[in-house]
Design an enzyme around this catalytic site. Structure first.
Site, mmCIF file in Angstrom:
data_model
loop_
_atom_site.group_PDB
_atom_site.id
_atom_site.type_symbol
_atom_site.label_atom_id
_atom_site.label_comp_id
_atom_site.label_asym_id
_atom_site.label_seq_id
_atom_site.Cartn_x
_atom_site.Cartn_y
_atom_site.Cartn_z
ATOM 1 N N LYS A 1 25.428 100.104 -30.768
ATOM 2 C CA LYS A 1 24.789 98.786 -30.926
ATOM 3 C C LYS A 1 25.275 97.801 -29.864
ATOM 4 C CE LYS A 1 26.393 95.612 -34.055
ATOM 5 N NZ LYS A 1 26.608 94.285 -33.514
ATOM 6 N N CYS B 1 27.471 87.575 -37.321
ATOM 7 C CA CYS B 1 28.341 87.692 -38.491
ATOM 8 C C CYS B 1 29.250 86.473 -38.611
ATOM 9 C CB CYS B 1 29.211 88.951 -38.354
ATOM 10 S SG CYS B 1 28.316 90.462 -38.681
ATOM 11 N N ARG C 1 33.326 80.915 -33.614
ATOM 12 C CA ARG C 1 32.908 81.840 -32.549
ATOM 13 C C ARG C 1 32.510 80.999 -31.330
ATOM 14 N NH1 ARG C 1 29.892 87.161 -34.811
ATOM 15 N NH2 ARG C 1 30.573 87.879 -32.772
HETATM 16 C C1 EPZ Z 1 31.941 91.313 -29.700
HETATM 17 O O1 EPZ Z 1 31.754 89.974 -30.149
HETATM 18 C C2 EPZ Z 1 31.249 92.192 -30.724
HETATM 19 N N1 EPZ Z 1 29.848 91.843 -30.764
HETATM 20 C C3 EPZ Z 1 31.898 92.024 -32.097
HETATM 21 O O2 EPZ Z 1 31.324 92.992 -32.961
HETATM 22 C C4 EPZ Z 1 33.394 92.306 -31.990
HETATM 23 O O3 EPZ Z 1 34.018 91.987 -33.219
HETATM 24 C C5 EPZ Z 1 34.034 91.468 -30.871
HETATM 25 O O4 EPZ Z 1 33.305 91.661 -29.627
HETATM 26 C C6 EPZ Z 1 35.484 91.830 -30.621
HETATM 27 O O5 EPZ Z 1 35.583 93.185 -30.281
HETATM 28 C C7 EPZ Z 1 29.038 92.311 -29.821
HETATM 29 O O6 EPZ Z 1 29.428 93.047 -28.920
HETATM 30 C C8 EPZ Z 1 27.601 91.918 -29.926
HETATM 31 P P1 EPZ Z 1 34.632 88.207 -28.153
HETATM 32 P P2 EPZ Z 1 32.032 88.758 -29.148
HETATM 33 O O7 EPZ Z 1 33.980 87.245 -27.240
HETATM 34 O O8 EPZ Z 1 31.656 89.166 -27.780
HETATM 35 C C9 EPZ Z 1 37.342 84.274 -28.657
HETATM 36 C C10 EPZ Z 1 30.140 93.840 -34.784
HETATM 37 O O9 EPZ Z 1 30.431 93.985 -35.983
HETATM 38 N N2 EPZ Z 1 36.376 83.633 -27.721
HETATM 39 O O10 EPZ Z 1 35.294 89.404 -27.572
HETATM 40 O O11 EPZ Z 1 31.383 87.567 -29.747
HETATM 41 C C11 EPZ Z 1 36.729 84.562 -30.006
HETATM 42 O O12 EPZ Z 1 36.784 83.443 -30.843
HETATM 43 C C12 EPZ Z 1 30.492 92.571 -34.054
HETATM 44 O O13 EPZ Z 1 29.532 94.706 -34.136
HETATM 45 C C13 EPZ Z 1 36.657 82.372 -27.241
HETATM 46 O O14 EPZ Z 1 37.659 81.748 -27.573
HETATM 47 O O15 EPZ Z 1 33.613 88.650 -29.280
HETATM 48 C C14 EPZ Z 1 37.555 85.727 -30.479
HETATM 49 O O16 EPZ Z 1 38.743 85.251 -31.053
HETATM 50 C C15 EPZ Z 1 31.083 91.517 -34.941
HETATM 51 N N3 EPZ Z 1 35.744 81.804 -26.386
HETATM 52 C C16 EPZ Z 1 37.919 86.470 -29.195
HETATM 53 O O17 EPZ Z 1 37.675 85.549 -28.120
HETATM 54 C C17 EPZ Z 1 34.608 82.455 -25.986
HETATM 55 O O18 EPZ Z 1 33.859 81.868 -25.189
HETATM 56 C C18 EPZ Z 1 37.112 87.721 -28.922
HETATM 57 O O19 EPZ Z 1 35.717 87.412 -29.017
HETATM 58 C C19 EPZ Z 1 34.363 83.735 -26.478
HETATM 59 C C20 EPZ Z 1 35.255 84.309 -27.351
#
Ligand code: EPZ
Length: 428
Positions: free
Chosen positions: A22, A117, A122
């Protein structure tokens, strides 16, 4: 109301074939917008998030021909706008990839602030930072994100403040057609990031270092696809079935997976007492005993994935001893523990830590799927518990797991979909 009824306890046995990833597919679909032509994709998971993404692409002008439920040709010759429907893009998280992808060919891009989710805050500050560093202007107002550029995006040196999957993907998408060289440091290394880079490289992009801490992109002026591209197998779906096999003291061969992507999960399952045999593209998980207690800390890849912690928690609910999960990525990922408590689990969750005192048995109860992975955990809990567990809010589960009821049924599970309001038959 829609629900799954899971009749437990059950011992899963047999073989399951894993679908396409996905989180790779939701980046590769928008990546096709960088090509003014046709892209042929295989191993695309047939899940509601993908159907939603296809609707967004079609609303922008893409023509999508389905060769089978998992294979499609996307023709983006007639994309005329970078303004995406707020209604469609507000529904899920990965719509933010449209920012990077559409800025390649359009000077004005608009999406709604992405949904997805509910895992706590986020933020998208790192996505904005990336786009601004490449020369775009980004504004967030009244629930929408507006990105624009006066001229072509220009390569830059970018250091991400947090390791973010989404911001890394967006940086790759935006820098692919930018002028000059972009270097992005402190990037995420998840398999889906490597898959996006491989897909773009197969069309003529010059992306080096995906899967390491630093990615270097030499901008190119156009992309064109020469042969079809097959999306990698879903790491989290494979992990979910591995845990389900272990939690039910089963014996399951998980086919069409990449064992290297599952090392962190394999290692924890071995600590819990599972016997694991790895093959080139499959993994067998066997469990003969009550799980032993273990501790998990979620980390960016190659650490233990946050998207596996709710499922893994089911082993700790019934383990011999006391186990701990520390969640380091999302601030509210333990909401599901209240549901497990209804089933007799002994969990105390505060902030980023949850302590599980193993109990002998779980018992059926009506539970909610708070989010996609929590929903998968509820199904596994239902398979372990005595009696009929009704899992509600299953739309979350259907966002990310293809044919989940069929796959579990083929392993011997008794799991039934029902919908009090449904007139038409449903094919989950
Ligand atoms: C991706 O989300 C996945 N979604 C999530 O999977 C997964 O939990 C996550 O990565 C972590 O592995 C998709 O790939 C569509 P991040 P994403 O940006 O990209 C912080 C599932 O169940 N952050 O890596 O949104 C954030 O708050 C889903 O399939 C910032 O601070 O996650 C978090 O603490 C749920 N500023 C950390 O980074 C930003 O601009 C990691 O988030 C972006 C993120």
């Amino acid at each position: 109301m829609e629900k799954f009824t899971v009749h437990g306890p059950c011992k899963l046995e047999g073989e399951v074939v894993i679908s396409g990833a996905k989180n790779a597919a939701v980046a590769i679909l928008p990546a096709t917008l960088l090509v003014k032509g046709k892209c042929h994709l295989e191993n695309v998971p047939n899940i509601s998030d993908i159907r939603a993404y296809c609707k967004i692409l079609e609303s922008l002008g893409s023509k999508i021909e389905y060769l089978s439920p998992n294979e499609m040709i996307i023709d983006n010759t007639n994309i005329k706008t970078g303004i995406a429907s707020s209604e469609l893009t507000s529904k899920f998280r990965a719509s933010y990839y449209l920012l990077g992808a559409l800025l390649g060919n359009f000077s004005q891009v608009q999406i709604s602030l992405p949904g997805g989710c509910n895992l706590g805050a986020r933020p998208i500050d790192q996505h904005i930072k990336v786009l601004e560093k490449l020369g775009a202007t980004v504004e967030v107002k009244r629930g929408n994100v507006y990105a624009s550029r006066k001229e072509k995006l220009k390569g830059s040196h970018i250091f991400l403040d947090v390791v973010s999957v989404g911001a890394t993907m967006n940086a790759i998408l935006a820098a692919t057609l930018a002028e000059g060289i972009t270097v992005i440091e402190n990037v995420a290394k998840e398999p889906h990031i490597v898959d996006l880079a491989n897909f773009l490289n197969s069309m003529g992009a010059k992306i080096q270092g995906a899967g390491t801490d630093t990615i270097r992109i030499i901008g190119v002026s156009t992309l064109s696809q020469k042969s079809s591209y097959s999306i990698i197998p879903d790491q989290i779906e494979a992990g979910t079935f591995m845990v389900a096999a272990a939690a039910t003291k089963g014996n399951v061969l998980i086919k069409n997976c990449i064992p290297k992507h599952l090392e962190h999960i394999t290692s924890k399952l071995k600590e819990a007492g599972a016997i694991i045999d790895e093959y080139e593209t499959s993994i067998r998980v066997k469990m003969n005993e009550r799980p032993k207690a273990f501790s998990v800390k979620t980390m960016p890849y190659p650490g233990f994935p946050t998207d596996m912690q709710p499922q893994m928690s089911i082993l700790l609910c019934i383990c011999d001893g006391t186990g701990i999960i520390v969640e380091n990525i999302w601030e509210s990922r333990f909401q599901y523990t209240d549901e497990l408590a209804k089933m007799g689990a002994d969990i105390s969750a505060h902030g980023t830590t949850a302590i599980f005192k193993g109990v002998d048995k779980l018992y059926s109860a009506p539970v909610r799927a708070h989010d996609l992975r929590a929903g998968a955990a509820m199904i596994i809990a239902g398979l372990v518990a005595e009696g009929d567990t009704d899992v509600y809010d299953i739309h979350h589960i259907l966002r990310g797991y293809e044919n989940i009821t069929e796959k579990f049924k083929n392993l011997g599970a008794n799991i039934v979909y029902s919908n009090d309001n449904a007139e038409a038959e449903f094919d989950a």
